[in-house]
Write a protein that holds these residues in place. Structure first.
Motif, PDB file in Angstrom:
ATOM      1  N   ASP A   1      42.890  35.461  36.985  1.00  0.00           N
ATOM      2  CA  ASP A   1      41.620  35.406  37.745  1.00  0.00           C
ATOM      3  C   ASP A   1      41.247  33.932  37.781  1.00  0.00           C
ATOM      4  O   ASP A   1      41.499  33.257  36.929  1.00  0.00           O
ATOM      5  CB  ASP A   1      40.701  36.245  37.025  1.00  0.00           C
TER       6      ASP A   1
ATOM      7  N   ILE B   1      38.575  32.758  37.125  1.00  0.00           N
ATOM      8  CA  ILE B   1      37.579  32.455  36.094  1.00  0.00           C
ATOM      9  C   ILE B   1      38.333  32.119  34.593  1.00  0.00           C
ATOM     10  O   ILE B   1      37.759  32.109  33.597  1.00  0.00           O
ATOM     11  CB  ILE B   1      36.581  33.424  35.838  1.00  0.00           C
TER      12      ILE B   1
ATOM     13  N   TYR C   1      30.679  44.844  34.448  1.00  0.00           N
ATOM     14  CA  TYR C   1      31.895  44.244  34.207  1.00  0.00           C
ATOM     15  C   TYR C   1      31.673  43.069  35.178  1.00  0.00           C
ATOM     16  O   TYR C   1      30.934  42.799  35.829  1.00  0.00           O
ATOM     17  CB  TYR C   1      32.985  45.354  34.664  1.00  0.00           C
TER      18      TYR C   1
ATOM     19  N   GLY D   1      32.779  42.343  38.105  1.00  0.00           N
ATOM     20  CA  GLY D   1      32.331  42.497  39.544  1.00  0.00           C
ATOM     21  C   GLY D   1      30.726  42.406  39.535  1.00  0.00           C
ATOM     22  O   GLY D   1      30.325  41.767  40.594  1.00  0.00           O
TER      23      GLY D   1
ATOM     24  N   TRP E   1      35.475  42.297  48.915  1.00  0.00           N
ATOM     25  CA  TRP E   1      36.226  40.996  48.843  1.00  0.00           C
ATOM     26  C   TRP E   1      37.352  41.187  50.063  1.00  0.00           C
ATOM     27  O   TRP E   1      37.267  42.272  50.545  1.00  0.00           O
ATOM     28  CB  TRP E   1      37.293  40.981  47.828  1.00  0.00           C
TER      29      TRP E   1
ATOM     30  N   GLY F   1      36.132  33.984  44.381  1.00  0.00           N
ATOM     31  CA  GLY F   1      37.246  34.855  43.612  1.00  0.00           C
ATOM     32  C   GLY F   1      38.265  34.583  43.771  1.00  0.00           C
ATOM     33  O   GLY F   1      38.689  33.503  44.667  1.00  0.00           O
TER      34      GLY F   1
END
Ligand code: GLC
Length: 479
Positions: A142, A144, A244, A246, A319, A357
């Motif tokens: 990801d 992040i 979470y 999201g 997304w 994202g």
């Protein structure tokens, strides 16, 4: 859902998959591409043999995938496992892409699929990397995560320098930690508002909502009307409310679009304890059980998509891939879906905010097949594959030039229209500033927001406590 039920990463299962693939690749790869596999890899001083010596072109019926030039074929026979995350509606594309790679290079690539929640995926990947497993060669990571998993990555900056030059510089900067290019950007993500064009029109709304207040008005009107007409479970707005990663994205969008900052600012200042952020959280808490189902506080992306694609919701936050997924054969709403920027707050100067994202591909330091892994990363992140991915599945490219391809505009009209969002109109989660501690920050934020949404805490005191927690985390980072 446990990982164990869905993660066939044990050596025995992989070995069986490779054996199956091996037979097929040896036959189809060699014949289909006119490459003499027997002659490759026989000597110690191999010459690189490139797949582009064969005629490039679409290699699977109905597929737009074109094999990029320059892939090595002297690694034929090398087993390779790539662990993707949740790919949901894109699994068939991923299967085809992996198969075509195996056929073009002879590298016996397989992939496995992860949990839907990236929070759970991170736990799983850190366990694997902590054990220095060589079972997985390539990981989907990801945007992040680079600061969290840098120490386990092969530095791609020299080996894939030419590919890196094609990418958005911001994406390369995001994936670079201490000079190490941890992953090659692969998919670009941004939060978007999906809506039912037919229903907005039927209820007399000329355009999708520009502000959250407008969204509430439209959602309430259509939900009331549809329920009265017999669709008793119809929902105004579905979004990611489970505790979470999201929810971190959704809640960041609510507060940033209301002038409430981005949790921790790039200079390290914890900014989450402010009135605008509190008002944005209270507004979202009001949606639960009114324009959104009471169960929205357990929803993740697939739950939202299921509800929306079966025709049971007016608005969905999701997304870009949700576009193709809601247009797929058999969808109840094909041809009746619009895509817009997310709404902004009502105050003057408020702007729409889309959480940034997406994913990169990382080669594990513990892989015993790093050369083959690099080829797979080069292939999947190439302009050729990114072009197909956006045309066939709506996954946004990390390469600017792919957006200019006319076939991309033809396949997804919103991609060129919403391009400014994908190129600079996004709000980043504080993963660069929190580095290895980002997950602690995100988990604390999710927990606080979730308690506000479920009514167990008032927004202002919850954000005040959260700010204290985040200060401690950031102090630990400095210390
Ligand atoms: C999407 C995004 C990813 C984000 C996740 C949250 O997969 O690409 O960056 O962390 O959603 O659920």
């Amino acid at each position: 859902m446990t990982h164990d039920a869905r993660q066939p990463t044990s050596r025995s299962i992989l070995a069986a998959a490779r054996q199956r693939l091996s037979r097929r690749a040896a036959v189809r790869g060699a014949i289909g591409l006119g490459i003499g596999l027997a002659g490759v890899g026989a000597s110690g001083s191999r010459q690189r043999v490139m797949a582009d010596q064969a005629t490039p072109g679409p290699v699977a019926p109905g597929s737009t995938i074109v094999v990029p030039p320059g892939l090595r074929t002297d690694l034929a026979g090398t087993p390779l496992n790539c662990q993707f995350g949740y790919r949901g509606p894109d699994t068939a594309f991923d299967d085809a892409a992996t198969r075509i790679f195996a056929e073009a290079t002879g590298i016996e690539a397989v992939h496995t699929i992860g949990d839907a929640s990236v929070t759970d995926q991170l736990t799983q990947i850190l366990t694997q990397l902590g054990a220095q497993t060589s079972d997985v060669d390539v990981y989907q990571i990801d945007v992040i995560w680079p600061g969290i998993i840098a120490e386990h990555a092969v530095d791609l900056s020299a080996s894939l320098a030419a590919q890196a030059k094609l990418m958005f510089p911001e994406a390369i900067a995001n994936d670079t930690v201490g000079g190490v290019l941890v992953g090659m950007p692969w998919i670009n993500g941004a939060g978007l508002l999906f809506y039912r064009t037919d229903l907005l029109e039927a209820y007399g709304f000329a355009a999708p909502p520009a502000t959250w207040s407008e969204l509430e008005t439209q959602a309430a009107a259509v939900q009331t009307g549809e329920r009265a007409a017999g669709a008793s479970d119809f929902q105004g707005f579905v979004w990611q409310g489970n505790a979470y990663e999201g929810l971190t994205c959704d809640a960041l969008e609510w507060q940033a679009s209301s002038g409430g900052g981005s949790i921790i600012e790039p200079d390290g200042t914890v900014s989450v304890d402010n009135e605008r952020a509190a008002a944005a959280m209270e507004r979202a808490a009001r949606w639960v059980g009114t324009i959104s189902p009471p169960g929205v506080t357990t929803y993740e992306e697939p739950d939202c998509l299921n509800l929306f694609a079966t025709g049971n919701a007016l608005f969905m936050r999701n997304w870009p891939y949700a576009w193709n997924a809601s247009q797929d054969v058999g969808s109840a709403i094909a041809g009746r879906v619009g895509v817009a920027a997310l709404p902004a707050g009502d105050e003057p100067g408020n702007h729409s905010a889309a959480a940034l994202g997406g994913f990169a591909l990382m080669v594990s330091r513990y892989s015993q097949h790093q050369d083959a892994a690099l080829e797979f990363v080069k292939y999947l992140t190439s302009p050729e594959l990114q072009r197909s991915y956006v045309i066939e599945r709506g996954n946004l490219p990390t390469i600017a030039s792919v957006y200019d391809d006319p076939a991309v505009a033809a396949a997804s009209e919103f991609v060129p229209r919403l391009r400014p969002i994908f190129e600079g109109g996004t709000v980043a989660r504080p993963s660069s500033v929190a580095g290895p501690f980002y997950n602690d920050v995100s988990v604390a934020y999710q927990a606080a927001v979730h308690q506000i949404l479920t009514g167990s805490l008032e927004a202002s005191p919850a954000l005040k406590d959260l700010a204290g927690e985040l200060e401690t985390i950031m102090a630990d980072l400095k210390g």
